[in-house]
Write a protein that holds these residues in place. Structure first.
Motif, PDB file in Angstrom:
ATOM      1  N   ILE A  22       0.842  -1.198   0.000  1.00 51.45           N
ATOM      2  CA  ILE A  22       0.000   0.000   0.000  1.00 51.45           C
ATOM      3  C   ILE A  22       0.877   1.247   0.000  1.00 51.45           C
ATOM      4  O   ILE A  22       0.629   2.200  -0.749  1.00 51.45           O
ATOM      5  CB  ILE A  22      -0.950   0.001   1.214  1.00 51.45           C
ATOM      6  N   TYR A  23       1.900   1.245   0.849  1.00 53.59           N
ATOM      7  CA  TYR A  23       2.841   2.374   0.903  1.00 53.59           C
ATOM      8  C   TYR A  23       3.445   2.618  -0.476  1.00 53.59           C
ATOM      9  O   TYR A  23       3.512   3.764  -0.944  1.00 53.59           O
ATOM     10  CB  TYR A  23       3.931   2.060   1.931  1.00 53.59           C
ATOM     11  N   SER A  24       3.859   1.544  -1.143  1.00 59.30           N
ATOM     12  CA  SER A  24       4.446   1.674  -2.483  1.00 59.30           C
ATOM     13  C   SER A  24       3.458   2.269  -3.472  1.00 59.30           C
ATOM     14  O   SER A  24       3.807   3.132  -4.287  1.00 59.30           O
ATOM     15  CB  SER A  24       4.912   0.304  -2.987  1.00 59.30           C
ATOM     16  N   ALA A  25       2.216   1.797  -3.416  1.00 60.95           N
ATOM     17  CA  ALA A  25       1.201   2.280  -4.348  1.00 60.95           C
ATOM     18  C   ALA A  25       0.946   3.770  -4.189  1.00 60.95           C
ATOM     19  O   ALA A  25       0.608   4.465  -5.157  1.00 60.95           O
ATOM     20  CB  ALA A  25      -0.097   1.499  -4.148  1.00 60.95           C
ATOM     21  N   LEU A  26       1.140   4.278  -2.966  1.00 57.45           N
ATOM     22  CA  LEU A  26       0.875   5.685  -2.704  1.00 57.45           C
ATOM     23  C   LEU A  26       2.081   6.577  -2.934  1.00 57.45           C
ATOM     24  O   LEU A  26       1.941   7.709  -3.425  1.00 57.45           O
ATOM     25  CB  LEU A  26       0.379   5.848  -1.256  1.00 57.45           C
ATOM     26  N   TRP A  27       3.292   6.103  -2.602  1.00 59.79           N
ATOM     27  CA  TRP A  27       4.423   7.014  -2.495  1.00 59.79           C
ATOM     28  C   TRP A  27       5.706   6.565  -3.205  1.00 59.79           C
ATOM     29  O   TRP A  27       6.724   7.250  -3.106  1.00 59.79           O
ATOM     30  CB  TRP A  27       4.745   7.275  -1.024  1.00 59.79           C
ATOM     31  N   CYS A  28       5.666   5.441  -3.894  1.00 62.56           N
ATOM     32  CA  CYS A  28       6.898   4.961  -4.537  1.00 62.56           C
ATOM     33  C   CYS A  28       6.771   4.852  -6.050  1.00 62.56           C
ATOM     34  O   CYS A  28       7.471   4.064  -6.687  1.00 62.56           O
ATOM     35  CB  CYS A  28       7.312   3.610  -3.947  1.00 62.56           C
ATOM     36  N   ASN A  29       5.885   5.639  -6.629  1.00 58.15           N
ATOM     37  CA  ASN A  29       5.652   5.527  -8.069  1.00 58.15           C
ATOM     38  C   ASN A  29       6.897   5.834  -8.891  1.00 58.15           C
ATOM     39  O   ASN A  29       7.173   5.171  -9.902  1.00 58.15           O
ATOM     40  CB  ASN A  29       4.511   6.463  -8.491  1.00 58.15           C
ATOM     41  N   ARG A  30       7.663   6.845  -8.485  1.00 54.34           N
ATOM     42  CA  ARG A  30       8.846   7.224  -9.262  1.00 54.34           C
ATOM     43  C   ARG A  30       9.850   6.081  -9.309  1.00 54.34           C
ATOM     44  O   ARG A  30      10.420   5.779 -10.368  1.00 54.34           O
ATOM     45  CB  ARG A  30       9.504   8.469  -8.665  1.00 54.34           C
ATOM     46  N   LEU A  31      10.074   5.437  -8.174  1.00 53.30           N
ATOM     47  CA  LEU A  31      11.024   4.328  -8.135  1.00 53.30           C
ATOM     48  C   LEU A  31      10.544   3.164  -9.000  1.00 53.30           C
ATOM     49  O   LEU A  31      11.324   2.553  -9.730  1.00 53.30           O
ATOM     50  CB  LEU A  31      11.226   3.866  -6.686  1.00 53.30           C
ATOM     51  N   ARG A  32       9.264   2.868  -8.928  1.00 54.53           N
ATOM     52  CA  ARG A  32       8.716   1.757  -9.710  1.00 54.53           C
ATOM     53  C   ARG A  32       8.792   2.056 -11.202  1.00 54.53           C
ATOM     54  O   ARG A  32       9.199   1.203 -11.996  1.00 54.53           O
ATOM     55  CB  ARG A  32       7.271   1.496  -9.283  1.00 54.53           C
ATOM     56  N   SER A  34      10.814   3.960 -12.757  1.00 54.59           N
ATOM     57  CA  SER A  34      12.197   3.999 -13.240  1.00 54.59           C
ATOM     58  C   SER A  34      12.884   2.640 -13.141  1.00 54.59           C
ATOM     59  O   SER A  34      14.075   2.520 -13.438  1.00 54.59           O
ATOM     60  CB  SER A  34      13.001   5.043 -12.457  1.00 54.59           C
ATOM     61  N   GLY A  35      12.129   1.619 -12.737  1.00 55.08           N
ATOM     62  CA  GLY A  35      12.670   0.263 -12.678  1.00 55.08           C
ATOM     63  C   GLY A  35      13.506  -0.041 -11.454  1.00 55.08           C
ATOM     64  O   GLY A  35      14.155  -1.090 -11.403  1.00 55.08           O
ATOM     65  N   GLN A  36      13.488   0.831 -10.442  1.00 57.50           N
ATOM     66  CA  GLN A  36      14.257   0.600  -9.214  1.00 57.50           C
ATOM     67  C   GLN A  36      13.430  -0.220  -8.235  1.00 57.50           C
ATOM     68  O   GLN A  36      13.079   0.229  -7.144  1.00 57.50           O
ATOM     69  CB  GLN A  36      14.664   1.942  -8.599  1.00 57.50           C
ATOM     70  N   LEU A  37      13.139  -1.441  -8.629  1.00 57.52           N
ATOM     71  CA  LEU A  37      12.191  -2.248  -7.863  1.00 57.52           C
ATOM     72  C   LEU A  37      12.736  -2.676  -6.511  1.00 57.52           C
ATOM     73  O   LEU A  37      11.991  -2.730  -5.525  1.00 57.52           O
ATOM     74  CB  LEU A  37      11.777  -3.469  -8.688  1.00 57.52           C
ATOM     75  N   GLU A  38      14.032  -2.991  -6.442  1.00 60.03           N
ATOM     76  CA  GLU A  38      14.612  -3.356  -5.149  1.00 60.03           C
ATOM     77  C   GLU A  38      14.612  -2.160  -4.207  1.00 60.03           C
ATOM     78  O   GLU A  38      14.329  -2.303  -3.008  1.00 60.03           O
ATOM     79  CB  GLU A  38      16.021  -3.905  -5.333  1.00 60.03           C
ATOM     80  N   ASP A  39      14.923  -0.987  -4.722  1.00 51.52           N
ATOM     81  CA  ASP A  39      14.894   0.213  -3.891  1.00 51.52           C
ATOM     82  C   ASP A  39      13.465   0.542  -3.463  1.00 51.52           C
ATOM     83  O   ASP A  39      13.231   0.947  -2.320  1.00 51.52           O
ATOM     84  CB  ASP A  39      15.486   1.395  -4.652  1.00 51.52           C
ATOM     85  N   GLU A  40      12.522   0.370  -4.371  1.00 52.11           N
ATOM     86  CA  GLU A  40      11.120   0.600  -4.028  1.00 52.11           C
ATOM     87  C   GLU A  40      10.708  -0.269  -2.855  1.00 52.11           C
ATOM     88  O   GLU A  40      10.078   0.197  -1.898  1.00 52.11           O
ATOM     89  CB  GLU A  40      10.224   0.293  -5.233  1.00 52.11           C
ATOM     90  N   ARG A  41      11.107  -1.539  -2.916  1.00 51.56           N
ATOM     91  CA  ARG A  41      10.726  -2.475  -1.855  1.00 51.56           C
ATOM     92  C   ARG A  41      11.380  -2.103  -0.528  1.00 51.56           C
ATOM     93  O   ARG A  41      10.743  -2.140   0.525  1.00 51.56           O
ATOM     94  CB  ARG A  41      11.149  -3.899  -2.256  1.00 51.56           C
ATOM     95  N   LEU A  42      12.650  -1.725  -0.584  1.00 45.66           N
ATOM     96  CA  LEU A  42      13.353  -1.358   0.638  1.00 45.66           C
ATOM     97  C   LEU A  42      12.750  -0.098   1.251  1.00 45.66           C
ATOM     98  O   LEU A  42      12.534  -0.033   2.476  1.00 45.66           O
ATOM     99  CB  LEU A  42      14.838  -1.148   0.351  1.00 45.66           C
ATOM    100  N   VAL A  43      12.481   0.908   0.433  1.00 45.71           N
ATOM    101  CA  VAL A  43      11.882   2.142   0.935  1.00 45.71           C
ATOM    102  C   VAL A  43      10.566   1.842   1.642  1.00 45.71           C
ATOM    103  O   VAL A  43      10.315   2.326   2.759  1.00 45.71           O
ATOM    104  CB  VAL A  43      11.664   3.142  -0.214  1.00 45.71           C
ATOM    105  N   ALA A  44       9.714   1.059   1.006  1.00 45.18           N
ATOM    106  CA  ALA A  44       8.398   0.780   1.575  1.00 45.18           C
ATOM    107  C   ALA A  44       8.501  -0.054   2.849  1.00 45.18           C
ATOM    108  O   ALA A  44       7.891   0.282   3.878  1.00 45.18           O
ATOM    109  CB  ALA A  44       7.532   0.064   0.548  1.00 45.18           C
ATOM    110  N   ARG A  45       9.275  -1.118   2.824  1.00 43.35           N
ATOM    111  CA  ARG A  45       9.368  -1.996   3.997  1.00 43.35           C
ATOM    112  C   ARG A  45      10.040  -1.282   5.163  1.00 43.35           C
ATOM    113  O   ARG A  45       9.603  -1.411   6.318  1.00 43.35           O
ATOM    114  CB  ARG A  45      10.120  -3.284   3.646  1.00 43.35           C
ATOM    115  N   PHE A  46      11.098  -0.522   4.888  1.00 41.49           N
ATOM    116  CA  PHE A  46      11.789   0.181   5.966  1.00 41.49           C
ATOM    117  C   PHE A  46      10.881   1.220   6.616  1.00 41.49           C
ATOM    118  O   PHE A  46      10.787   1.308   7.849  1.00 41.49           O
ATOM    119  CB  PHE A  46      13.063   0.851   5.445  1.00 41.49           C
ATOM    120  N   ASN A  47      10.197   2.022   5.806  1.00 46.79           N
ATOM    121  CA  ASN A  47       9.370   3.077   6.381  1.00 46.79           C
ATOM    122  C   ASN A  47       8.163   2.529   7.130  1.00 46.79           C
ATOM    123  O   ASN A  47       7.782   3.060   8.172  1.00 46.79           O
ATOM    124  CB  ASN A  47       8.948   4.064   5.294  1.00 46.79           C
ATOM    125  N   VAL A  48       7.579   1.456   6.639  1.00 52.18           N
ATOM    126  CA  VAL A  48       6.477   0.833   7.366  1.00 52.18           C
ATOM    127  C   VAL A  48       6.976   0.265   8.697  1.00 52.18           C
ATOM    128  O   VAL A  48       6.343   0.443   9.744  1.00 52.18           O
ATOM    129  CB  VAL A  48       5.808  -0.262   6.510  1.00 52.18           C
TER     130      VAL A  48
END
Length: 214
Positions: A22-32, A34-48
């Motif tokens: 859910i966090y990714s769907a709301l706030w990680c669109n730029r990372l997704r 641009s293909g930075q999928l591992e970074d997207e996952r880390l950003v979302a999991r860490f912040n949650v």
């Protein structure tokens, strides 16, 4: 879409990835995008995990087996936030991963990783002022886009109020900013009690502090 089938329950350790989605769907669109999928996952999991570590009261809303929203609530003891011991080891592990990634990433990704943490420092500074509102904090409320605008946010906040009252809290605060849906809190009748401009780097970024009765 009816809310009649939606249930609210306590967060389990196994909910981390679903809430991170859910966090990714709301706030990680730029990372997704641009293909930075591992970074997207880390950003979302860490912040949650960071938010959960600061939230002794943590809930998800489910539609069947599907997690569709989350609401995390912090408690302050004389200006100090309580830690959730269940989530402390998860947070520490992800903090180590985020810190290691920050050594080699650009400033924008570093901001994605640690922007929420900096906002929590602002929250702690507000709590340290001794404000009567600094009894509890609505740390995070996130809802899948397709479930927004149907009253679920209001329902989650009312659930948070009830849980805060059980712990003897009469007031609480939350933080938003001028790039988020802060008008929602205006719509609910919450009072904007403070503003913080410390994170304005020339782009006009303002953090808003709202207070309300539990």
């Amino acid at each position: 879409m009816s809310l009649d089938t939606i249930q609210i329950r306590e967060v389990a350790l196994s909910d981390l990835d679903a809430v991170a989605d859910i966090y990714s769907a709301l706030w990680c669109n730029r990372l997704r995008e641009s293909g930075q999928l591992e970074d997207e996952r880390l950003v979302a999991r860490f912040n949650v995990a960071m938010q959960l570590n600061r939230s002794p009261l943590s809930f998800v809303a489910t539609d069947g087996d599907h997690v569709i929203a989350a609401c995390f609530i912090g408690i302050f003891d004389n200006g100090t936030p309580r830690v959730n011991p269940t989530w402390e080891p998860v947070y520490q592990d992800l903090l180590a991963q985020a810190t290691e990634r920050a050594k080699t990433c650009d400033a924008r990704l570093e901001g994605n990783l640690f922007g929420d943490s900096r906002e929590k420092a602002t929250a702690d500074a507000f709590a340290a002022t001794g404000s009567d509102y600094a009894q509890g904090q609505l740390n995070l409320i996130i809802i899948l886009p397709e479930y927004q605008g149907r009253g679920l946010g209001r329902r989650l906040i009312e659930h948070a109020r009830a849980e805060l009252r059980k712990l003897g809290c009469s007031k609480f605060f939350l933080m938003s900013d001028n790039r988020s849906d802060y008008e929602f809190y205006d719509h609910l009748g919450m009072e904007r009690i403070a503003e913080n401009h410390d994170q304005d780097t020339g782009d006009g970024f303002i953090v808003y502090v709202y207070g309300d009765e539990a």
